[in-house]
Write a protein that holds these residues in place. Structure first.
Motif, mmCIF file in Angstrom:
data_model
loop_
_atom_site.group_PDB
_atom_site.id
_atom_site.type_symbol
_atom_site.label_atom_id
_atom_site.label_comp_id
_atom_site.label_asym_id
_atom_site.label_seq_id
_atom_site.Cartn_x
_atom_site.Cartn_y
_atom_site.Cartn_z
ATOM 1 N N ASP A 151 0.845 -0.997 0.192
ATOM 2 C CA ASP A 151 0.006 0.092 0.026
ATOM 3 C C ASP A 151 0.773 1.385 0.092
ATOM 4 O O ASP A 151 0.409 2.509 0.154
ATOM 5 C CB ASP A 151 -0.972 0.086 1.107
ATOM 6 N N ILE A 152 2.249 1.345 -0.084
ATOM 7 C CA ILE A 152 2.960 2.369 -0.272
ATOM 8 C C ILE A 152 3.767 2.324 -1.710
ATOM 9 O O ILE A 152 4.337 1.296 -1.951
ATOM 10 C CB ILE A 152 4.124 2.397 0.907
ATOM 11 N N ALA A 153 3.369 3.336 -2.215
ATOM 12 C CA ALA A 153 3.932 3.423 -3.834
ATOM 13 C C ALA A 153 5.564 3.534 -3.771
ATOM 14 O O ALA A 153 6.066 4.025 -2.841
ATOM 15 C CB ALA A 153 3.345 4.454 -4.422
ATOM 16 N N TYR A 154 6.039 3.068 -4.877
ATOM 17 C CA TYR A 154 7.651 3.227 -4.858
ATOM 18 C C TYR A 154 8.102 3.634 -6.257
ATOM 19 O O TYR A 154 7.612 3.558 -7.239
ATOM 20 C CB TYR A 154 8.135 1.585 -4.718
ATOM 21 N N GLN A 155 9.014 4.839 -5.920
ATOM 22 C CA GLN A 155 9.722 5.581 -7.281
ATOM 23 C C GLN A 155 11.225 5.245 -7.196
ATOM 24 O O GLN A 155 11.741 5.520 -6.095
ATOM 25 C CB GLN A 155 9.306 6.826 -7.210
ATOM 26 N N GLU A 156 11.665 4.966 -8.405
ATOM 27 C CA GLU A 156 13.218 4.913 -8.457
ATOM 28 C C GLU A 156 13.534 6.107 -8.906
ATOM 29 O O GLU A 156 13.059 6.747 -9.925
ATOM 30 C CB GLU A 156 13.525 3.902 -9.252
ATOM 31 N N SER A 157 14.505 7.014 -8.296
ATOM 32 C CA SER A 157 15.053 8.123 -8.642
ATOM 33 C C SER A 157 16.413 7.869 -8.521
ATOM 34 O O SER A 157 17.285 8.354 -7.671
ATOM 35 C CB SER A 157 14.617 9.345 -8.200
ATOM 36 N N ASP A 158 17.357 7.324 -9.398
ATOM 37 C CA ASP A 158 18.767 6.990 -9.325
ATOM 38 C C ASP A 158 19.552 8.155 -9.693
ATOM 39 O O ASP A 158 19.720 8.393 -10.626
ATOM 40 C CB ASP A 158 18.871 5.811 -10.407
ATOM 41 N N ILE A 159 20.278 8.658 -8.577
ATOM 42 C CA ILE A 159 20.949 9.887 -8.831
ATOM 43 C C ILE A 159 22.397 9.441 -9.363
ATOM 44 O O ILE A 159 22.926 10.232 -10.155
ATOM 45 C CB ILE A 159 21.379 10.398 -7.114
ATOM 46 N N THR A 160 22.826 8.404 -9.290
ATOM 47 C CA THR A 160 24.145 8.083 -9.984
ATOM 48 C C THR A 160 24.047 7.106 -11.206
ATOM 49 O O THR A 160 25.158 6.694 -11.588
ATOM 50 C CB THR A 160 25.098 7.317 -8.978
ATOM 51 N N GLY A 161 22.756 6.893 -11.816
ATOM 52 C CA GLY A 161 22.594 6.259 -12.749
ATOM 53 C C GLY A 161 22.954 6.929 -14.425
ATOM 54 O O GLY A 161 22.833 8.316 -14.543
ATOM 55 N N ILE A 162 22.656 5.980 -15.222
ATOM 56 C CA ILE A 162 22.693 6.309 -16.397
ATOM 57 C C ILE A 162 21.473 5.822 -17.143
ATOM 58 O O ILE A 162 21.165 4.659 -17.160
ATOM 59 C CB ILE A 162 23.927 5.567 -17.325
#
Length: 419
Positions: free
Chosen positions: A127-138
């Motif tokens: 019931d808790i949404a999840y978002q990826e915001s990869d600071i070091t990614g390409i």
């Protein structure tokens, strides 16, 4: 060097080795060292920093805390109970997840890279949404030209670039701790690398959504999380010293030496050197629209001191208004061009006089060649669409300057004056 760095370098190859070296320190110190919070360690005269209700009291996420409660330069306060920051969440018990639910948390923003998430997933309730915001990614799906353009924005760490460890070097090099040095350089890169800025933009956009109560985190909740929190608080108008105090509070929650104040000061310095102003960084670096910034301020700001006891009149905040930066260096006009292009490019000089921002008319810049006052500039150049940002090794002197750009087979000559 850490094993995680070695694995990442082998996986991505030498083309991103510079980025991975800079970011290595962000995953080197990951241990969740639970410490009893001692407010006297940080900003003893700042009542908002010392607010006992800031910590969420999570044994398995000791750095989990409310981001609100701070006064702003325009006489308002940052609301509490709207957003929280933390280290990794995978070790939380069911009771600790319930603490988050009870505070209304319905959205996670995970700032970690792919390997970190794989090794220690959040395992959040459904019931808790999840978002990826990869600071070091390409970002995936880039062709070679797009990848080259992306990596060109990592010029904060170009060899010979004066900003590299300019402010933070005195603190870290004197101690001889290579892990701290990598961590410190990672902060600088987050001021210019487009992959980091896109991830910060996505996170801020979610934070502006009135339907979400967010907890954002990296591994330790102090480096990438600390920069995102600093961006958020500065956009909202919290003064610089309070932002730095809030950053340094990780030493109270996680143990002395977890962060150094100079690291975030170095990040702010890199922003000031690489962007014309704080507003330029927000609008053109992060790519945040006026509507998103307005929504963020509406979501987070209140006229009532959230830390004042019930029934007490709210005092007027005394924060020093440092969130508004010095305007860019004044120039006499935007220049002229010798070509038959529909309109002349505009040139702005940053307050440090070491950054030029050129807005080109027509198509995006390709096959770009640049000369300033007769000297070729081959490093410190970043392109995004029709905008070219040039970072100089030395400050521009007052007076007349000539900028020549050859792009898309067209020669453009711009004459401008720095006052």
């Amino acid at each position: 060097m850490s094993a995680s760095y070695t694995r990442d370098r082998r996986r991505f190859g030498p083309i991103v080795a510079t980025l991975l070296v800079a970011f290595a320190g962000m995953v080197l110190v990951d241990s969740d060292r639970a410490e009893a919070f001692d407010a006297s360690q940080v900003a003893p005269d700042n009542a908002a920093i010392q607010w006992e209700g800031r910590s969420l009291g999570l044994e398995h996420a000791p750095n989990a805390r409310d981001v609100g409660g701070y006064p702003t330069a325009d006489g308002r306060w940052v609301r509490t109970g709207v957003a929280y920051r933390s280290g990794r969440l995978g070790g939380l018990t069911s009771e600790e997840w319930q603490v988050l639910r009870d505070r209304g948390v319905n959205q996670i923003i995970d700032l970690r890279n792919t390997e970190e998430k794989s090794e220690a997933p959040d395992n959040q309730p459904s019931d808790i949404a999840y978002q990826e915001s990869d600071i070091t990614g390409i970002p995936p799906g880039l062709d070679s030209a797009q990848l080259t353009d992306l990596l060109s924005t990592a010029h904060c760490l170009a060899p010979g670039t004066p900003v590299s460890l300019l402010t933070i070097g005195n603190a870290t090099l004197a101690e001889g701790d290579p892990e701290d040095i990598f961590t410190a350089e990672g902060y600088l890169l987050e001021a210019c690398y487009a992959g980091s800025l896109m991830a910060f933009r996505d996170a801020i956009t979610t934070l502006a959504d009135a339907s979400t109560t967010v907890i954002f985190h990296c591994s330790a909740g102090k480096d990438r999380t600390g920069v995102l929190d600093a961006i958020l608080l500065t956009i909202l108008g919290v003064d610089r010293e309070t932002v730095l105090d809030d950053f340094e509070a990780s030493n109270a929650y996680r143990g002395a030496g977890s962060v150094q104040r100079e690291w975030l000061e170095g990040w702010f310095q890199a922003v000031s050197l690489d962007w014309l102003s704080w507003d330029d960084f927000v609008r053109n670096g992060l790519g945040l629209s006026d509507a998103t910034v307005a929504a963020l301020r509406t979501r987070f700001l209140t006229d009532t001191d959230p830390l004042a006891p019930a029934g007490d009149p709210a005092p007027t905040p005394t924060a020093t208004p440092t969130a508004t930066p010095t305007p860019p260096t004044t120039m006499a006009g935007t220049g002229t061009t010798t070509t038959a292009s529909p309109s002349a490019p505009s040139v702005l000089v940053g307050q440090s006089r070491r950054v030029l921002r050129v807005e080109l008319a027509g198509r995006p810049a390709r096959n770009l060649r640049i000369r300033l006052d007769g000297r070729r500039i081959a490093t410190g150049v970043a392109r995004r669409g029709t905008v070219v940002r040039i970072r100089l090794a030395k400050r521009l002197r007052p007076g007349r300057h000539v900028l020549r750009l050859r792009t898309n087979g067209t020669l453009i000559r711009v004459v401008f004056r720095v006052l």
